[in-house]
Design an enzyme around this catalytic site. Structure first.
Site, PDB file in Angstrom:
ATOM      1  CG  ASP A  49      30.490  57.391  -1.728  1.00 22.95           C
ATOM      2  OD1 ASP A  49      30.701  57.780  -2.897  1.00 22.95           O
ATOM      3  OD2 ASP A  49      29.363  57.361  -1.219  1.00 22.95           O
ATOM      4  CG  ASN A  55      32.803  53.218 -10.233  1.00 21.68           C
ATOM      5  OD1 ASN A  55      33.673  53.015  -9.380  1.00 21.68           O
ATOM      6  ND2 ASN A  55      31.618  53.718  -9.901  1.00 21.68           N
TER       7      ASN A  55
END
Ligand code: FPP
Length: 262
Positions: free
Chosen positions: A28, A76
């Site tokens: 991340d 996503n």
């Protein structure tokens, strides 16, 4: 004489103790890495690909058996189309540029998730590398692509429900092992350590079932800055932990002593 780097000293120390067999990483912070530099988010993902290379090499060198990287989640897909397309392109580039290195180093490439949803230009190099590396005996590098932990558990439950409906499985015989046989991670070693970068304390739908007894390492570094040294620090942290699996510390120590004597 030149002084050894911090990373090489750490690597030496990490190699001297048992390393986790299976490490999962939530990579991340690519977007933030780019934004603080006034760059498009995709530049963060591109720099993140270099971290993927470096961390994979380090994992292999220290003797980790399985490395699973959360490269693209089921959620996503809802990102701006341009970012999704850019990520797909980076994945294709990675699969093509790393082809030789993966084969030369005995790595087996694997993928989990709803991989069929990936575009053909990702699926093709992925399948080629999966096929050509299938007999490699070194580390298994798993890319989680269009992956979600809840989606994986639901998929497994559908398979189990089908087996029950067909009379192939009695509900009373359904245990952890039977469910695990239908998870996408089937065949991989149990998950020992999960790393998340960027200073966020979340698991974001990653390997939810598998994480039950994994150790967690939250690194306060954005993924593009997470290189060998930061990874080795997480491994060293893991090596300091006492894994109890619900037992007491005294029981674990007794087991260790008995194992050492045997
Ligand atoms: C999360 O950062 C990262 C991703 C959604 C994608 C990860 C992809 C890569 C590291 C590059 C390609 C992968 C491989 C295997 C070559 P974020 O965008 O959510 O960051 P932010 O929270 O700062 O916005």
């Amino acid at each position: 004489m030149e002084r050894p780097s911090v990373a090489s000293v750490l690597e030496h120390q990490v190699k001297a103790r048992p390393v986790p067999r299976h490490v999962g990483i939530i990579m991340d912070g690519n977007g933030r890495w780019a934004e603080v530099r006034g760059l498009p988010r995709l530049e963060g993902h591109r720099e993140g690909s270099s971290s993927v290379r470096e961390v994979t090499r380090t994992a292999r060198r220290v003797g980790i058996s399985a490395l699973t990287l959360y490269a693209f989640s089921s959620q996503n897909w809802a990102r701006p189309a341009e970012e999704v397309a850019g990520l797909m392109e980076l994945l294709r580039e990675f699969l093509e540029s790393e082809y030789s290195e993966i084969l030369d180093n005995g790595i087996r490439l694997n993928a989990i998730g709803e991989v069929d949803k990936m575009p053909r230009y990702v699926k093709e190099p992925l399948e080629r590398l999966r096929r050509d590396s299938a007999h490699n005996q070194g580390m298994v590098l798993t890319l989680a692509l269009s992956y979600g932990g809840r989606e994986e558990i639901l998929h497994a439950m559908q398979q189990v429900a089908r087996a029950v409906a067909n009379g192939e499985l009695s509900p009373d015989r359904l245990g952890e092992k039977e469910l695990e046989e239908h998870l996408w991670t089937q065949g991989l070693p149990p998950l020992d350590l999960v790393v998340r970068t960027s200073g966020e304390f979340r698991v974001s739908n990653f390997l939810l079932w598998q994480m039950a007894y994994a150790e967690l390492c939250f690194a306060d570094v954005l993924w593009p800055d997470f290189r060998s040294e930061a990874f080795l620090r997480c491994l060293a942290q893991y090596q300091q932990r006492e894994r109890r699996f619900g037992l007491t510390s005294a029981q674990i120590q007794r087991e260790d002593t008995q194992r050492a004597k045997a």
